[in-house]
Design a protein around this motif. Sequence first.
Motif, mmCIF file in Angstrom:
data_model
loop_
_atom_site.group_PDB
_atom_site.id
_atom_site.type_symbol
_atom_site.label_atom_id
_atom_site.label_comp_id
_atom_site.label_asym_id
_atom_site.label_seq_id
_atom_site.Cartn_x
_atom_site.Cartn_y
_atom_site.Cartn_z
ATOM 1 N N SER A 89 17.096 -14.491 6.009
ATOM 2 C CA SER A 89 17.892 -14.528 4.784
ATOM 3 C C SER A 89 17.696 -15.855 4.072
ATOM 4 O O SER A 89 17.629 -15.915 2.842
ATOM 5 N N PHE A 90 17.600 -16.940 4.853
ATOM 6 C CA PHE A 90 17.419 -18.259 4.248
ATOM 7 C C PHE A 90 16.056 -18.355 3.568
ATOM 8 O O PHE A 90 15.937 -18.949 2.486
ATOM 9 N N GLN A 91 15.023 -17.776 4.184
ATOM 10 C CA GLN A 91 13.692 -17.799 3.571
ATOM 11 C C GLN A 91 13.674 -16.997 2.275
ATOM 12 O O GLN A 91 13.062 -17.406 1.285
ATOM 13 N N ALA A 92 14.369 -15.853 2.263
ATOM 14 C CA ALA A 92 14.469 -15.055 1.036
ATOM 15 C C ALA A 92 15.204 -15.844 -0.047
ATOM 16 O O ALA A 92 14.820 -15.827 -1.221
ATOM 17 N N PHE A 93 16.251 -16.544 0.373
ATOM 18 C CA PHE A 93 17.008 -17.385 -0.551
ATOM 19 C C PHE A 93 16.122 -18.504 -1.109
ATOM 20 O O PHE A 93 16.159 -18.809 -2.307
ATOM 21 N N ALA A 94 15.287 -19.093 -0.251
ATOM 22 C CA ALA A 94 14.404 -20.185 -0.677
ATOM 23 C C ALA A 94 13.362 -19.706 -1.683
ATOM 24 O O ALA A 94 13.073 -20.384 -2.664
ATOM 25 N N VAL A 95 12.804 -18.518 -1.436
ATOM 26 C CA VAL A 95 11.819 -17.957 -2.370
ATOM 27 C C VAL A 95 12.470 -17.712 -3.732
ATOM 28 O O VAL A 95 11.896 -18.005 -4.784
ATOM 29 N N SER A 96 13.697 -17.175 -3.709
ATOM 30 C CA SER A 96 14.420 -16.920 -4.955
ATOM 31 C C SER A 96 14.759 -18.219 -5.671
ATOM 32 O O SER A 96 14.595 -18.337 -6.885
ATOM 33 N N LEU A 97 15.219 -19.209 -4.916
ATOM 34 C CA LEU A 97 15.609 -20.491 -5.503
ATOM 35 C C LEU A 97 14.417 -21.205 -6.126
ATOM 36 O O LEU A 97 14.564 -21.914 -7.126
ATOM 37 N N ALA A 98 13.231 -20.989 -5.543
ATOM 38 C CA ALA A 98 12.022 -21.648 -6.051
ATOM 39 C C ALA A 98 11.744 -21.265 -7.504
ATOM 40 O O ALA A 98 11.174 -22.051 -8.264
ATOM 41 N N SER A 99 12.137 -20.058 -7.883
ATOM 42 C CA SER A 99 11.885 -19.606 -9.268
ATOM 43 C C SER A 99 13.012 -19.987 -10.214
ATOM 44 O O SER A 99 12.921 -19.739 -11.419
ATOM 45 N N ARG A 100 14.068 -20.587 -9.682
ATOM 46 C CA ARG A 100 15.230 -20.909 -10.516
ATOM 47 C C ARG A 100 15.435 -22.404 -10.733
ATOM 48 O O ARG A 100 16.157 -22.797 -11.640
ATOM 49 N N VAL A 101 14.862 -23.218 -9.880
ATOM 50 C CA VAL A 101 14.959 -24.670 -10.048
ATOM 51 C C VAL A 101 13.609 -25.175 -10.527
ATOM 52 O O VAL A 101 12.636 -25.162 -9.781
ATOM 53 N N GLY A 102 13.539 -25.587 -11.786
ATOM 54 C CA GLY A 102 12.247 -26.018 -12.310
ATOM 55 C C GLY A 102 12.348 -26.585 -13.701
ATOM 56 O O GLY A 102 13.368 -27.175 -14.078
ATOM 57 N N THR A 103 11.304 -26.360 -14.467
ATOM 58 C CA THR A 103 11.200 -26.930 -15.809
ATOM 59 C C THR A 103 12.370 -26.519 -16.696
ATOM 60 O O THR A 103 12.902 -27.335 -17.462
ATOM 61 N N GLY A 104 12.787 -25.264 -16.608
ATOM 62 C CA GLY A 104 13.870 -24.779 -17.452
ATOM 63 C C GLY A 104 15.168 -25.532 -17.232
ATOM 64 O O GLY A 104 15.939 -25.752 -18.178
ATOM 65 N N ASN A 105 15.438 -25.923 -15.978
ATOM 66 C CA ASN A 105 16.664 -26.652 -15.687
ATOM 67 C C ASN A 105 16.675 -28.047 -16.306
ATOM 68 O O ASN A 105 17.737 -28.635 -16.509
ATOM 69 N N LEU A 106 15.492 -28.587 -16.547
ATOM 70 C CA LEU A 106 15.396 -29.932 -17.119
ATOM 71 C C LEU A 106 15.176 -29.867 -18.626
ATOM 72 O O LEU A 106 16.025 -30.261 -19.415
ATOM 73 N N ALA A 107 14.020 -29.356 -19.026
ATOM 74 C CA ALA A 107 13.677 -29.291 -20.455
ATOM 75 C C ALA A 107 14.610 -28.353 -21.212
ATOM 76 O O ALA A 107 15.007 -28.636 -22.351
ATOM 77 N N GLY A 108 14.967 -27.225 -20.593
ATOM 78 C CA GLY A 108 15.831 -26.253 -21.258
ATOM 79 C C GLY A 108 17.209 -26.811 -21.556
ATOM 80 O O GLY A 108 17.742 -26.637 -22.658
ATOM 81 N N VAL A 109 17.794 -27.490 -20.579
ATOM 82 C CA VAL A 109 19.116 -28.086 -20.769
ATOM 83 C C VAL A 109 19.063 -29.183 -21.824
ATOM 84 O O VAL A 109 19.935 -29.271 -22.699
ATOM 85 N N ALA A 110 18.040 -30.030 -21.743
ATOM 86 C CA ALA A 110 17.896 -31.118 -22.718
ATOM 87 C C ALA A 110 17.740 -30.567 -24.135
ATOM 88 O O ALA A 110 18.339 -31.080 -25.085
ATOM 89 N N THR A 111 16.960 -29.490 -24.269
ATOM 90 C CA THR A 111 16.760 -28.871 -25.584
ATOM 91 C C THR A 111 18.057 -28.281 -26.124
ATOM 92 O O THR A 111 18.383 -28.437 -27.305
ATOM 93 N N ALA A 112 18.806 -27.610 -25.248
ATOM 94 C CA ALA A 112 20.075 -27.001 -25.661
ATOM 95 C C ALA A 112 21.057 -28.060 -26.149
ATOM 96 O O ALA A 112 21.737 -27.869 -27.163
#
Length: 253
Positions: free
Chosen positions: A66-89
């Motif tokens: 379950s943790f590995q599945a969670f890690a794979v999912s999290l990998a697609s959610r923590v990235g450029t969008g969290n940084l550049a997207g928030v700054a742009t907004a």
Amino acid sequence: MDILNSWISAINDVLWSYILIIMLLGCAIWFTFKTRFVQFRMIKEMIKLLGDSTEKTKNGEKHISSFQAFAVSLASRVGTGNLAGVATAIAVGGPGAVFWMWIIALLGASSAFVESTLAQLYKRRGKDSFIGGPAYYMERGLGLRWMGVFFAVLISITFGFAFNSVQSNTICAAWEGAFGFDHRIIGGILTVLTILIIFGGIQRIAKVSSIIVPVMALGYVTLALGIVLFNIGKLPAVLELIINNAFGWEQAI
């Protein structure tokens, strides 16, 4: 080429400004109420499930924890969008935009839950493991095979050419700017590592993600907390600024 770019830009503006955002937010609100606020109600169960089985094999089947599945999912959610997207907004909508990102993130968690549940309901048994996702529940759930095939083609092009290009370019530029490494060398190393990981199947992807993602996420959270702690005296004023500027069409949009 200029005409094509203008057409793509115009279509993109219509999709993101008037259709997708409204549909996504509408679905998030609908799913939140229909699941009786599952994203809040099942937090305890979510944490409990993270400690479940690790790589059990049964009749030759390979599983990931379950943790590995969670890690794979999290990998697609923590990235450029969290940084550049928030700054742009924040740049476009002001500090009040942060409030609406909080709201949409909380509501959007129900969409992520429904999406993952559908993937489980309509998955298929593959050669070494189960396979599934939107293309499969479009085909098997909606009964629209053409939509599933169309989605599979589009997502392959998007991830294969667009997303990977953006991420790899960002990594190469960062290494070159910070340490002076030739971007071609970094690009080559990234390509080789990606090949070694991806062609190992979901098991290898999950293993690598379960090592890299926690470090990445921990570093991300630690950096964010560090910035907050170094400016802790300004936190009440920041929260007040966010709330005071939150209520308006520009901030919400």
